[in-house]
Design a protein around this motif. Structure first.
Motif, mmCIF file in Angstrom:
data_model
loop_
_atom_site.group_PDB
_atom_site.id
_atom_site.type_symbol
_atom_site.label_atom_id
_atom_site.label_comp_id
_atom_site.label_asym_id
_atom_site.label_seq_id
_atom_site.Cartn_x
_atom_site.Cartn_y
_atom_site.Cartn_z
ATOM 1 N N GLU A 161 28.614 -2.068 22.472
ATOM 2 C CA GLU A 161 29.682 -0.534 21.983
ATOM 3 C C GLU A 161 30.381 -1.278 23.427
ATOM 4 N N GLY A 162 30.661 -2.344 24.503
ATOM 5 C CA GLY A 162 31.421 -2.488 25.454
ATOM 6 C C GLY A 162 31.554 -1.779 26.588
ATOM 7 N N LEU A 163 30.400 -1.186 26.925
ATOM 8 C CA LEU A 163 30.189 -0.483 28.079
ATOM 9 C C LEU A 163 29.702 -1.118 28.800
ATOM 10 N N CYS A 164 28.735 -2.152 29.201
ATOM 11 C CA CYS A 164 28.478 -2.662 30.194
ATOM 12 C C CYS A 164 28.417 -4.500 29.839
ATOM 13 N N GLN A 165 28.318 -4.837 30.109
ATOM 14 C CA GLN A 165 27.909 -6.732 30.820
ATOM 15 C C GLN A 165 26.741 -7.152 30.459
ATOM 16 N N ARG A 166 25.467 -7.646 29.538
ATOM 17 C CA ARG A 166 24.673 -8.042 30.738
ATOM 18 C C ARG A 166 24.580 -8.769 31.048
ATOM 19 N N VAL A 167 23.367 -8.916 31.888
ATOM 20 C CA VAL A 167 23.269 -10.244 32.644
ATOM 21 C C VAL A 167 21.578 -10.774 33.038
ATOM 22 N N TYR A 168 21.279 -12.190 33.192
ATOM 23 C CA TYR A 168 19.516 -11.608 33.378
ATOM 24 C C TYR A 168 19.245 -10.647 34.343
ATOM 25 N N GLY A 169 18.794 -10.217 34.191
ATOM 26 C CA GLY A 169 17.385 -9.313 34.736
ATOM 27 C C GLY A 169 18.171 -7.605 34.390
ATOM 28 N N GLY A 170 18.802 -7.283 33.895
ATOM 29 C CA GLY A 170 20.280 -6.415 33.836
ATOM 30 C C GLY A 170 21.233 -5.969 33.048
ATOM 31 N N ALA A 171 22.174 -5.429 33.738
ATOM 32 C CA ALA A 171 23.622 -6.015 33.930
ATOM 33 C C ALA A 171 25.049 -5.134 34.862
ATOM 34 N N LEU A 172 25.753 -5.521 34.591
ATOM 35 C CA LEU A 172 26.977 -4.967 35.280
ATOM 36 C C LEU A 172 27.988 -4.346 34.961
ATOM 37 N N LEU A 198 11.701 5.112 35.225
ATOM 38 C CA LEU A 198 11.607 6.073 34.258
ATOM 39 C C LEU A 198 10.261 6.201 33.916
ATOM 40 N N ARG A 199 9.305 4.757 33.810
ATOM 41 C CA ARG A 199 7.823 4.907 33.603
ATOM 42 C C ARG A 199 7.942 4.603 32.149
ATOM 43 N N ILE A 200 9.032 3.738 31.983
ATOM 44 C CA ILE A 200 9.125 3.032 30.366
ATOM 45 C C ILE A 200 9.094 1.519 30.352
ATOM 46 N N SER A 201 9.580 0.342 29.397
ATOM 47 C CA SER A 201 9.148 -0.516 29.647
ATOM 48 C C SER A 201 10.326 -1.149 28.935
ATOM 49 N N GLU A 202 10.064 -2.364 30.302
ATOM 50 C CA GLU A 202 11.259 -3.143 30.704
ATOM 51 C C GLU A 202 12.316 -3.840 29.233
ATOM 52 N N ASP A 203 11.450 -3.672 27.836
ATOM 53 C CA ASP A 203 12.300 -4.354 26.464
ATOM 54 C C ASP A 203 12.765 -2.470 26.322
ATOM 55 N N THR A 204 12.363 -1.970 26.588
ATOM 56 C CA THR A 204 13.085 -0.524 26.125
ATOM 57 C C THR A 204 14.248 -0.482 27.240
ATOM 58 N N VAL A 205 14.155 -0.590 28.049
ATOM 59 C CA VAL A 205 15.765 -0.861 29.261
ATOM 60 C C VAL A 205 16.591 -1.731 28.470
ATOM 61 N N ARG A 219 21.387 -3.549 25.087
ATOM 62 C CA ARG A 219 22.210 -4.099 24.344
ATOM 63 C C ARG A 219 22.687 -3.498 23.090
ATOM 64 N N ASP A 220 22.615 -2.374 22.912
ATOM 65 C CA ASP A 220 23.296 -1.006 23.003
ATOM 66 C C ASP A 220 24.816 -0.751 23.157
ATOM 67 N N LEU A 221 23.968 -0.484 24.872
ATOM 68 C CA LEU A 221 25.147 -0.315 25.204
ATOM 69 C C LEU A 221 26.183 -1.602 25.312
ATOM 70 N N ALA A 222 26.242 -2.419 25.715
ATOM 71 C CA ALA A 222 27.181 -4.150 25.536
ATOM 72 C C ALA A 222 27.631 -4.458 24.069
#
Length: 254
Positions: free
Chosen positions: A48-59, A31-38, A43-46
């Motif tokens: 809301e209970g919509l993902c589980q954050r893990v090191y380097g991303g989410a599940l 998406l040509r954006i920073s990793e901080d933005t992702v 964090r916002d999705l987590a």
């Protein structure tokens, strides 16, 4: 033109649904954006209970992190199928450690009422349900009550677990994921499950289909320390296919 926040949100949720994971650096490059933005989006999705954050991303997040009462209505047919198959692993005269939670409770209901066996459990709910099984000897391990799954955990419970042994442990988890492994939502609960698994000759994981491909915060056991997985998930499911190819014994519950 860069995506709006709402568009990034939809994109991330779509990745979770299609790929079963999000790698933050890959999304940032795409998406040509920073990793901080992702990471902020995750964090916002987590939250809301919509993902589980893990090191380097989410599940994908497990629906089994809901409270005990709410989980009784989640996938009841799948839990009954898993419970029926798991009950067949309990042999007459055998000693079984039975985890807490709604699937384990379904296992109690699937056991023949006249089965002569010994059940060790750290769940008062499971122990009470076994009152209807007159030939089942029941040993209850005590400790601090973890209300999410109605089980005892903490130092006292782990110490009590170290003084028992069994033929079989029927283990409940909230998430089953190829990379994250077998997970649950509480650190002390995870430690108790490991302590119980260490006291059984065989450990079988109980996981109805809504838990497959999802993850919670705390790892319970690596794949090599379990004897098998009991699930109603179809054998052609990508996660099940990869687990089978990796040598995990998958017991189909249908």
């Amino acid at each position: 033109m860069r995506m709006l926040a709402a568009e990034r949100r939809d994109h991330l949720l779509g990745l979770l649904a299609r790929q079963g994971k999000i790698v933050a650096k890959d999304v940032a490059a795409e998406l040509r954006i920073s990793e901080d933005t992702v990471r902020r989006d995750l964090r916002d999705l987590a939250s809301e209970g919509l993902c589980q954050r893990v090191y380097g991303g989410a599940l994908p997040v497990s629906p089994a992190v809901a409270d005990y009462g709410a989980r009784r209505t989640v996938a009841p047919d799948g839990k009954r199928k898993v419970a029926s198959a798991a009950a067949g692993l309990v042999r007459p005269g055998g000693v079984v450690i039975l985890d807490g939670g709604t699937t384990a409770l379904a296992v109690v209901h699937a056991l023949p009422e006249d089965l002569d066996c010994t059940v060790i459990t750290h769940s008062p709910t499971i122990a009470a349900a076994l009152l209807d099984h007159p030939r089942a000897e029941v040993f209850v391990l005590g400790g601090r009550l973890f209300k999410h799954s109605a089980v005892a955990c903490g130092a006292a419970a782990v110490e009590a677990a170290q003084n028992v042994s069994a033929d079989l442990f029927l283990l409940g988890v909230t998430g089953v994921h190829l990379e994250a492994g077998l997970t649950t939502g509480d650190a002390e609960d995870a430690a108790m499950k490991r302590a119980l698994a260490a006291r059984a000759a065989d450990t079988y994981v109980l996981a109805s289909s809504e838990k497959i491909g999802t993850a919670s915060r705390y790892r319970v056991l690596p794949w090599e320390e379990i004897s098998g997985l009991v699930t109603d998930t179809p054998p052609h499911d990508p996660v099940i296919e990869q687990l089978t190819a990796g040598g995990v014994d998958v017991l189909a519950a249908d």
